[in-house]
Write an enzyme that holds these catalytic residues in place. Structure first.
Site, PDB file in Angstrom:
ATOM      1  N   ARG A 202     -16.272 -52.002 -17.218  1.00  0.00           N
ATOM      2  CA  ARG A 202     -15.039 -52.381 -16.529  1.00  0.00           C
ATOM      3  C   ARG A 202     -14.042 -52.942 -17.550  1.00  0.00           C
ATOM      4  O   ARG A 202     -14.197 -54.078 -18.004  1.00  0.00           O
ATOM      5  CB  ARG A 202     -15.321 -53.413 -15.461  1.00  0.00           C
ATOM      6  CG  ARG A 202     -14.116 -53.927 -14.705  1.00  0.00           C
ATOM      7  CD  ARG A 202     -13.390 -52.870 -13.929  1.00  0.00           C
ATOM      8  NE  ARG A 202     -14.135 -52.441 -12.746  1.00  0.00           N
ATOM      9  CZ  ARG A 202     -13.810 -51.331 -12.070  1.00  0.00           C
ATOM     10  NH1 ARG A 202     -12.815 -50.542 -12.474  1.00  0.00           N
ATOM     11  NH2 ARG A 202     -14.513 -50.988 -11.011  1.00  0.00           N
TER      12      ARG A 202
ATOM     13  N   ARG B 130     -17.384 -40.847 -18.014  1.00  0.00           N
ATOM     14  CA  ARG B 130     -17.465 -42.276 -18.351  1.00  0.00           C
ATOM     15  C   ARG B 130     -18.874 -42.853 -18.228  1.00  0.00           C
ATOM     16  O   ARG B 130     -19.134 -43.964 -18.730  1.00  0.00           O
ATOM     17  CB  ARG B 130     -16.470 -43.096 -17.525  1.00  0.00           C
ATOM     18  CG  ARG B 130     -16.663 -43.085 -16.032  1.00  0.00           C
ATOM     19  CD  ARG B 130     -15.664 -43.987 -15.351  1.00  0.00           C
ATOM     20  NE  ARG B 130     -15.727 -43.874 -13.908  1.00  0.00           N
ATOM     21  CZ  ARG B 130     -15.127 -44.723 -13.079  1.00  0.00           C
ATOM     22  NH1 ARG B 130     -14.455 -45.765 -13.545  1.00  0.00           N
ATOM     23  NH2 ARG B 130     -15.202 -44.551 -11.777  1.00  0.00           N
TER      24      ARG B 130
ATOM     25  N   HIS C 160      -7.809 -44.228 -19.145  1.00  0.00           N
ATOM     26  CA  HIS C 160      -7.525 -45.248 -18.126  1.00  0.00           C
ATOM     27  C   HIS C 160      -7.425 -46.640 -18.763  1.00  0.00           C
ATOM     28  O   HIS C 160      -8.154 -47.563 -18.435  1.00  0.00           O
ATOM     29  CB  HIS C 160      -8.679 -45.193 -17.116  1.00  0.00           C
ATOM     30  CG  HIS C 160      -8.479 -45.907 -15.820  1.00  0.00           C
ATOM     31  ND1 HIS C 160      -8.179 -47.239 -15.739  1.00  0.00           N
ATOM     32  CD2 HIS C 160      -8.578 -45.457 -14.553  1.00  0.00           C
ATOM     33  CE1 HIS C 160      -8.127 -47.566 -14.462  1.00  0.00           C
ATOM     34  NE2 HIS C 160      -8.335 -46.519 -13.718  1.00  0.00           N
TER      35      HIS C 160
ATOM     36  N   ASP D 249      -0.366 -49.020  -7.195  1.00  0.00           N
ATOM     37  CA  ASP D 249      -1.217 -47.893  -7.585  1.00  0.00           C
ATOM     38  C   ASP D 249      -0.410 -46.611  -7.432  1.00  0.00           C
ATOM     39  O   ASP D 249      -0.371 -46.016  -6.347  1.00  0.00           O
ATOM     40  CB  ASP D 249      -2.469 -47.869  -6.689  1.00  0.00           C
ATOM     41  CG  ASP D 249      -3.565 -46.966  -7.238  1.00  0.00           C
ATOM     42  OD1 ASP D 249      -4.699 -47.053  -6.748  1.00  0.00           O
ATOM     43  OD2 ASP D 249      -3.259 -46.176  -8.151  1.00  0.00           O
TER      44      ASP D 249
ATOM     45  N   GLU E 164      -2.096 -45.578 -17.599  1.00  0.00           N
ATOM     46  CA  GLU E 164      -3.067 -44.534 -17.922  1.00  0.00           C
ATOM     47  C   GLU E 164      -2.368 -43.247 -18.343  1.00  0.00           C
ATOM     48  O   GLU E 164      -1.509 -42.747 -17.619  1.00  0.00           O
ATOM     49  CB  GLU E 164      -3.947 -44.315 -16.688  1.00  0.00           C
ATOM     50  CG  GLU E 164      -4.564 -45.628 -16.171  1.00  0.00           C
ATOM     51  CD  GLU E 164      -5.084 -45.548 -14.759  1.00  0.00           C
ATOM     52  OE1 GLU E 164      -4.986 -46.568 -14.021  1.00  0.00           O
ATOM     53  OE2 GLU E 164      -5.549 -44.462 -14.353  1.00  0.00           O
TER      54      GLU E 164
END
Ligand code: TA6
Length: 279
Positions: A59, A83, A153, A196, A253
């Site tokens: 994270r 990932r 990201h 977002d 990102e």
């Protein structure tokens, strides 16, 4: 100095140090989880409660979303499988006292073919100097073409979210993941609630201003950018994030997302490049 290190649970990462900067990159996900210039604070945000465990995404830092951004491909897990996949170290070299370059690679396997039935080679080249340069190259090793979406990201560390201003997206078309609607950005972005959005047709550089630093992001092979902060409620629901973490970072990102998807023909390749400079 380039050293391969291992945590007690066997989790491996590269530690890099040169005259300008230090960095840490996990083999899982080719995940940069630390980058800082000599004598300065971390420039990437890392959750204090992040996992460093096989199969769980770190994270913070720079997760690689591939071969799908978000749920752009409903057959794949959120943000794809790269990932949580183990990359191999292909090369590492000290270009000079101030510049280190490493290359990591993921190729298709029985597991990936079950999830995504294409043969591929994914190469992540990272150059650590007074700036952070990331190049994600997808090579289609299959007989059929494939469509992908992706993102670097990046989680940028902030003095406080109330000081953050994102410039360079004014009048850009965007998809708002909170309303599932399209719109046009009006002015610079500041944060006072969950945010977002996926911005399209972004060919210019972006600027992130914080209280005492400015970050410049220049993308190539990409015309979409995602800006995200979970704010209070979503932050409480997020995995591996403390309740107050939303104050500490913003994600900007470098992407190929939604309409900005990429088609890679057999034996052809595509590179998503992000150059991040800090002032
Ligand atoms: O890039 C923004 C986003 O898609 C948000 O919607 C949020 O879910 C974030 O990524 C984190 O996703 P993750 O799968 O890492 O929890």
């Amino acid at each position: 100095m380039i050293e391969l290190k291992k945590l007690s649970n066997g989790f491996e990462y590269l530690e890099i140090q040169n005259d300008f900067a230090t960095a840490k990159i996990a083999l899982q996900g080719a995940h940069i989880f630390e980058y800082k210039r000599s004598g300065e604070d971390d420039l990437l945000w890392l959750s204090e409660v992040s996992d460093f465990e096989r199969g769980k995404a770190i994270r913070g830092g720079v997760p690689i979303c591939w071969p799908a951004f978000g749920l752009n491909n409903p057959e794949l897990p959120q943000h794809g499988f790269a990932r949580t996949s183990l990359f191999e170290l292909v090369s590492s070299s000290e270009i000079d006292a101030e510049t280190t370059e490493v290359k990591l690679r993921l190729t298709h396997s029985e597991d990936t073919l079950k999830l995504w039935n294409y043969k591929f080679e994914l190469v992540f080249k990272v150059t650590i100097s007074d700036k952070l340069t990331m190049e994600l190259t997808t090579i289609n090793r299959d007989e059929k073409g494939f469509k992908l979406t992706q993102a670097l990201h990046s989680y940028f560390k902030l003095s406080d979210i109330s000081n953050a201003v994102v410039k360079g997206l004014d009048k850009k078309l965007c998809f708002d993941a909170l309303t599932d609607g399209n719109g046009i950005q009006n002015g610079d972005i500041t944060f006072n609630q969950e945010f977002d959005r996926v911005f399209q047709k972004v060919e210019n550089e972006l600027i992130l201003k914080d209280r005492d630093k400015t970050i410049k992001i220049d993308n190539k092979g990409s015309s979409s950018v995602v800006v995200w902060n979970p704010w209070i409620d979503k932050c409480k629901r997020m995995s591996a994030m403390k309740d107050e973490a939303y104050r500490e970072f913003v994600c900007i990102e470098s992407a190929n997302a939604f309409e900005d998807f990429v088609i890679v023909k057999p034996q052809k390749k595509h590179t998503l490049k992000a150059t991040i400079e800090f002032f």
